[in-house]
Design an enzyme around this catalytic site. Structure first.
Site, PDB file in Angstrom:
ATOM      1  N   LYS A   1       0.599  -1.343  -0.006  1.00 54.71           N
ATOM      2  CA  LYS A   1      -0.193   0.073  -0.050  1.00 54.71           C
ATOM      3  C   LYS A   1       1.015   1.199  -0.014  1.00 54.71           C
ATOM      4  CE  LYS A   1      -0.279  -0.126   5.026  1.00 54.71           C
ATOM      5  NZ  LYS A   1      -1.428  -0.079   6.212  1.00 54.71           N
TER       6      LYS A   1
ATOM      7  N   ARG B   1     -10.148   1.426  14.937  1.00 53.05           N
ATOM      8  CA  ARG B   1     -10.372   1.852  13.669  1.00 53.05           C
ATOM      9  C   ARG B   1     -11.606   1.216  13.066  1.00 53.05           C
ATOM     10  NH1 ARG B   1      -4.417   2.114  11.028  1.00 53.05           N
ATOM     11  NH2 ARG B   1      -4.979  -0.209  11.140  1.00 53.05           N
TER      12      ARG B   1
ATOM     13  N   TYR C   1      13.831  31.491   2.293  1.00 55.44           N
ATOM     14  CA  TYR C   1      12.774  32.459   3.012  1.00 55.44           C
ATOM     15  C   TYR C   1      12.851  32.817   4.187  1.00 55.44           C
ATOM     16  CZ  TYR C   1      10.132  31.080  -1.361  1.00 55.44           C
ATOM     17  OH  TYR C   1       9.717  31.081  -2.782  1.00 55.44           O
TER      18      TYR C   1
ATOM     19  N   MET D   1       9.871  24.819  -1.781  1.00 59.52           N
ATOM     20  CA  MET D   1       9.021  23.800  -2.244  1.00 59.52           C
ATOM     21  C   MET D   1       9.893  22.873  -3.336  1.00 59.52           C
ATOM     22  SD  MET D   1       5.826  24.402  -5.067  1.00 59.52           S
ATOM     23  CE  MET D   1       4.759  25.157  -3.704  1.00 59.52           C
TER      24      MET D   1
END
EC number: 5.1.1.1
Length: 368
Positions: free
Chosen positions: A40, A134, A263, A310
């Protein structure tokens, strides 16, 4: 998602490591117990199709996925006759699609079986919530009613029953034993034992081999990663990590005292120093929290400075390097290693998340 084959950032997946982890696990299993490869989430970031092929070559008898789309991707890739189980919830309207593709589905509610429209036999595995909280039925009454429904409907086959342990990756076993006892109570309440009874994930299969039942679901440890740091020294064999993440320096420059990078100008040089820009960022799964973590350059640690962007990341170099020099983010380099566990510890998370975050924009190259 577009894969970035035309930039110098890539993942290497060592197929030999995956095969070795599977073989070592199989060697400690009874011959009657199947190993299902859990692929998965793009095989935990390793690449679902290639990992499935490698696992099958190594002797895996089937596959577990989280969603129906992953199962269909395996069928479309040529795994036509292999056992595939969807562990997560599937919509009722998609049950027929699963049935026609001979994909086994997890059932955890009685009402899900009502008014199904099927053109082929649907194989189902009953999920028992023994303490994970769950998905799953929680009483013997529910189990018997679902068994009766499947018995009375010729298009339903109760192929399996299973549960998932919440604390199998811990050395303290009282909650694990409590879950196992609850599961066994529900299992023995059935009139007929299904073909597949399975409870063991990687942690349970490594530490509790006596509860293998008919199959184990081998996930994180197939990729050479320990289920938890707590049990790392208690494993029965050494796990071989399969994933390495590399990039190259696309720009190298010298900073003067007072120069800032990235940044927010959160990093400012206090002396003359060499830095490099790497073509990888949080859009690839190298999230902003990696700032301050280290990578390897020529075997030497190089810290990530400033904010991760990014698409780009900046590192501080131990000395001047040439543009194009290789950088190891996860993997071995000249006798030193940075592991997914190292990254997980720094990020205050688990190794599963570290590799799953690495998305398909980074190309996978399969070796050995």
């Amino acid at each position: 998602m577009v894969t970035g084959w035309h930039r110098p950032t890539w993942i290497e997946i060592d197929r030999a490591a995956i095969r070795e982890n599977i073989k070592n696990e199989q060697n400690k299993l009874p011959e009657s117990v199947d190993l299902w490869a859990v692929v998965k989430a793009n095989a935990y970031g390793h690449g679902i199709i290639e990992v499935a092929r490698t696992a099958k070559e190594a002797g895996a008898k089937g596959f577990c996925v989280a969603i129906l789309d992953e199962a269909l991707a395996l069928r479309e890739a040529g795994f036509q006759d292999d056992f595939i189980l969807v562990l997560g919830a599937t919509r009722k309207e998609d049950a027929n699609l699963a049935a026609k593709n001979h994909i086994s589905l997890t059932v955890f509610r009685e009402d899900w079986l009502e008014n199904l429209t099927l053109e082929a036999t649907l194989r189902i595995h009953l999920k028992v919530d023994s303490g994970m909280g769950r998905l799953g039925i929680r009483t013997t009454e529910e189990a018997r009613r679902i068994e009766a429904t499947s018995t009375n409907d010729h298009q339903l086959q109760l192929e399996g029953i299973y549960t998932h342990f919440a604390t199998a990756d811990q050395l303290e076993t009282s909650y694990f034993e409590q879950q196992l006892a609850k599961f066994q109570t529900i299992l023995t309440s059935l009139k007929k034992r299904p073909t597949y009874v399975h409870t063991a994930n990687s942690a349970a299969s490594l530490l509790q081999p006596q509860i293998g039942f008919d199959a184990i679901r081998f996930g994180i440890s197939m990729y050479g990663l320990t289920p938890s740091t707590e049990i790392k020294t208690s494993l029965p064999f050494e796990l071989k990590p399969a994933l390495a993440l590399y990039t190259e320096m696309v720009h190298v420059k010298e900073l003067a005292p007072g120069d800032s990078v990235s940044y927010g100008a959160t990093y400012t040089a206090t002396e003359r120093e060499w830095v490099a820009t790497l073509p990888i960022g949080y859009a690839d799964g190298l999230i902003r929290h990696y700032s301050g973590f280290h990578v390897l350059v020529d075997g030497e640690p190089a810290p990530i400075i400033g904010r991760v962007c990014m698409d780009q990341t900046i590192i501080k170099l131990p000395r001047e390097f040439q543009t194009g020099s290789k950088v190891t983010i996860i993997g071995k380099d000249h006798g030193n290693t940075v592991t997914a566990d190292d990254a997980a510890q720094y990020l205050d998370t688990i190794n599963y998340e570290v590799t799953c975050l690495l998305n398909e924009r980074i190309p996978r190259k399969y070796i050995h």
